[in-house]
Write a protein that holds these residues in place. Structure first.
Motif, mmCIF file in Angstrom:
data_model
loop_
_atom_site.group_PDB
_atom_site.id
_atom_site.type_symbol
_atom_site.label_atom_id
_atom_site.label_comp_id
_atom_site.label_asym_id
_atom_site.label_seq_id
_atom_site.Cartn_x
_atom_site.Cartn_y
_atom_site.Cartn_z
ATOM 1 N N PRO A 161 0.831 -1.207 0.000
ATOM 2 C CA PRO A 161 0.000 0.000 0.000
ATOM 3 C C PRO A 161 0.861 1.250 0.000
ATOM 4 C CG PRO A 161 0.024 -1.012 2.180
ATOM 5 C CD PRO A 161 0.693 -1.977 1.263
ATOM 6 N N VAL A 162 0.337 2.309 -0.615
ATOM 7 C CA VAL A 162 1.077 3.573 -0.641
ATOM 8 C C VAL A 162 0.743 4.422 0.578
ATOM 9 C CG1 VAL A 162 1.343 3.609 -3.139
ATOM 10 C CG2 VAL A 162 -0.706 4.620 -2.112
ATOM 11 N N GLN A 163 -0.302 4.038 1.318
ATOM 12 C CA GLN A 163 -0.677 4.747 2.534
ATOM 13 C C GLN A 163 -1.393 3.773 3.473
ATOM 14 O OE1 GLN A 163 -3.107 8.194 1.657
ATOM 15 N NE2 GLN A 163 -1.845 9.530 2.895
ATOM 16 N N VAL A 164 -1.132 3.917 4.771
ATOM 17 C CA VAL A 164 -1.825 3.115 5.785
ATOM 18 C C VAL A 164 -2.335 4.052 6.876
ATOM 19 C CG1 VAL A 164 -1.647 1.278 7.497
ATOM 20 C CG2 VAL A 164 -0.396 1.080 5.334
ATOM 21 N N ASP A 206 -10.593 14.261 -1.735
ATOM 22 C CA ASP A 206 -9.525 13.360 -1.267
ATOM 23 C C ASP A 206 -8.584 14.043 -0.275
ATOM 24 O OD1 ASP A 206 -8.020 11.101 -0.907
ATOM 25 O OD2 ASP A 206 -7.138 11.073 -2.917
ATOM 26 N N THR A 207 -9.144 14.887 0.594
ATOM 27 C CA THR A 207 -8.337 15.491 1.649
ATOM 28 C C THR A 207 -8.581 14.849 3.009
ATOM 29 O OG1 THR A 207 -10.024 17.188 2.084
ATOM 30 C CG2 THR A 207 -8.286 17.730 0.494
ATOM 31 N N MET A 208 -9.672 14.085 3.126
ATOM 32 C CA MET A 208 -10.037 13.502 4.410
ATOM 33 C C MET A 208 -10.597 12.098 4.225
ATOM 34 S SD MET A 208 -12.538 15.138 7.338
ATOM 35 C CE MET A 208 -13.951 15.253 6.236
ATOM 36 N N ALA A 209 -10.109 11.176 5.053
ATOM 37 C CA ALA A 209 -10.660 9.826 5.126
ATOM 38 C C ALA A 209 -11.439 9.723 6.436
ATOM 39 C CB ALA A 209 -9.549 8.784 5.089
ATOM 40 N N ILE A 210 -12.636 9.163 6.358
ATOM 41 C CA ILE A 210 -13.486 8.985 7.535
ATOM 42 C C ILE A 210 -13.701 7.495 7.743
ATOM 43 C CG2 ILE A 210 -15.653 9.602 8.659
ATOM 44 C CD1 ILE A 210 -15.928 11.865 6.590
ATOM 45 N N ASP A 222 -6.353 13.057 7.994
ATOM 46 C CA ASP A 222 -5.816 13.909 6.947
ATOM 47 C C ASP A 222 -5.123 12.992 5.937
ATOM 48 O OD1 ASP A 222 -4.223 15.599 5.348
ATOM 49 O OD2 ASP A 222 -3.978 17.042 6.972
ATOM 50 N N THR A 223 -5.589 12.984 4.687
ATOM 51 C CA THR A 223 -5.017 12.057 3.703
ATOM 52 C C THR A 223 -3.634 12.476 3.220
ATOM 53 O OG1 THR A 223 -6.183 13.229 1.933
ATOM 54 C CG2 THR A 223 -7.262 11.281 2.861
ATOM 55 N N ARG A 224 -3.215 13.676 3.546
ATOM 56 C CA ARG A 224 -1.875 14.095 3.114
ATOM 57 C C ARG A 224 -0.785 13.396 3.911
ATOM 58 N NH1 ARG A 224 -3.095 20.370 3.875
ATOM 59 N NH2 ARG A 224 -4.028 19.387 5.721
ATOM 60 N N ASN A 225 -1.044 13.108 5.181
ATOM 61 C CA ASN A 225 -0.010 12.484 6.018
ATOM 62 C C ASN A 225 -0.539 11.344 6.893
ATOM 63 O OD1 ASN A 225 -1.478 13.894 7.963
ATOM 64 N ND2 ASN A 225 -0.015 15.602 8.022
#
Length: 336
Positions: free
Chosen positions: A105-108, A124-128, A146-149
């Motif tokens: 995965p590129v993000q976890v 695509d700035t926030m995952a809930i 925060d999907t950026r970090n």
């Protein structure tokens, strides 16, 4: 509210769908959870915790992803490039489909409770994420990342009193979303500010454990609600009741054992209820206020022989993918 439901047959609303191909996925005793598709792949998540990508034109397996070590609770595409998967192992993962066959995965996003639902907001700035009910904390949580970090921004822990079953972000308003739960509530929020009490715009009490809910309408101004006792209702985003169809298993025109989901066609501006029976038949009903019009059925030799758990419908191409507990993936195409 309408209590008198008119059920009709109307075959000219949708073109007939033809089975293009159906394959046995070879999952043995495992079965399909979710199906989706981008421009290149048909995508499945399964009860063996794998995500598999199949060539969309042939349904031949392209590659498999050992996505999680515990049950995959939800899978959703975000654009043509990114796939997200959430699991009861307390993680939400972002996969880049251009490299997913060779890399991880590129993000976890890591949370402290098993995840049962999630969505990404429209920009695509926030995952809930939504969680199971925890007896230790006496809450089911909504977590905001925060999907950026992948950092946790905030948590709501008073909105639901039982497992969260679905989260849907508004298609055009990045701070608005809905959540539903086995506590019977369908909640509508605006999280411009992360104040849990102030964020609640409206609440619908369905009276039963909620299975699925979502937006529909030209401006996503309406909500639908499907419960685990197979009742179906429509509401405004302000929480007002538009229509209560009651138990859809009593429709009568065709056998219905359960609701699969609903789907809104933004081009034709038509809204559909999609149902199934235990033999693998799938039925489509065009939804009006107080009226259901039976307009299509998917059932032919070589399709499904058991419960169809998930359906992906591309309205622009009139193509459908179905995945079932029989371990089969079927591709259907609307005939002009």
């Amino acid at each position: 509210m309408s209590n008198s439901i008119d059920v009709q047959t109307c075959t000219d609303i949708l073109p007939p769908f033809q089975l293009i191909r159906g394959i046995d996925l070879g999952y043995n005793d495992d079965y399909v959870f979710d199906v989706s598709a981008n421009s290149q792949y048909a995508i499945t998540s399964a009860s063996d915790n794998f995500v598999r990508l199949y060539d969309l034109s042939t349904l031949q397996l392209s590659f498999s992803i050992p996505a999680h070590t515990e049950r995959i609770s939800k899978m959703k595409l975000k654009s043509d490039q990114y796939l997200f998967t959430a699991s009861e192992g307390q993680t939400l993962k972002r996969w880049d489909l251009r490299t997913a066959g060779s890399t991880g995965p590129v993000q976890v996003f890591k949370y402290s409770k098993p995840l049962t639902a999630f969505d990404l907001n429209c920009n695509d700035t926030m995952a809930i994420v939504g969680t199971e009910f925890s007896t230790s904390t006496q809450s089911a949580d909504l977590g905001f990342f925060d999907t950026r970090n992948a950092s946790l921004l905030h948590t709501f822990d008073e909105s639901h009193g039982d497992d969260i079953t679905e989260i849907q972000c508004h298609p055009t308003l990045p701070a608005q979303f809905i959540s539903c739960s086995t506590d019977g509530l369908l909640n509508n929020y605006d999280v411009t500010e992360f104040d849990e009490e102030e964020a609640m715009l409206s609440v619908v009490n369905s009276g039963s454990s909620v299975n699925k809910a979502g937006y529909f309408g030209p401006n996503a101004e309406y909500l639908y609600c499907l419960t685990h006792v197979e009742t179906f209702s429509l509401h405004t985003t302000e929480g007002d009741s538009i229509c209560n169809f009651g138990d859809i298993r009593s429709i009568g025109l065709t056998p219905v054992d359960y609701a699969i989901d609903c789907s809104y066609d933004p081009v034709a501006q038509r809204f559909y209820l999609i149902t199934g029976d235990n033999s693998g038949t799938v039925d489509f009903f065009h939804v009006n206020i107080g009226q259901l019009q039976h307009c299509q059925q998917l059932k032919v030799d070589g399709s499904h022989s058991d419960v169809v758990r998930s359906l992906y419908w591309n309205h622009s191409t009139q193509s459908i993918l179905t995945g079932g507990e029989d371990g089969r993936l079927c591709a259907w195409q609307g005939q002009a």
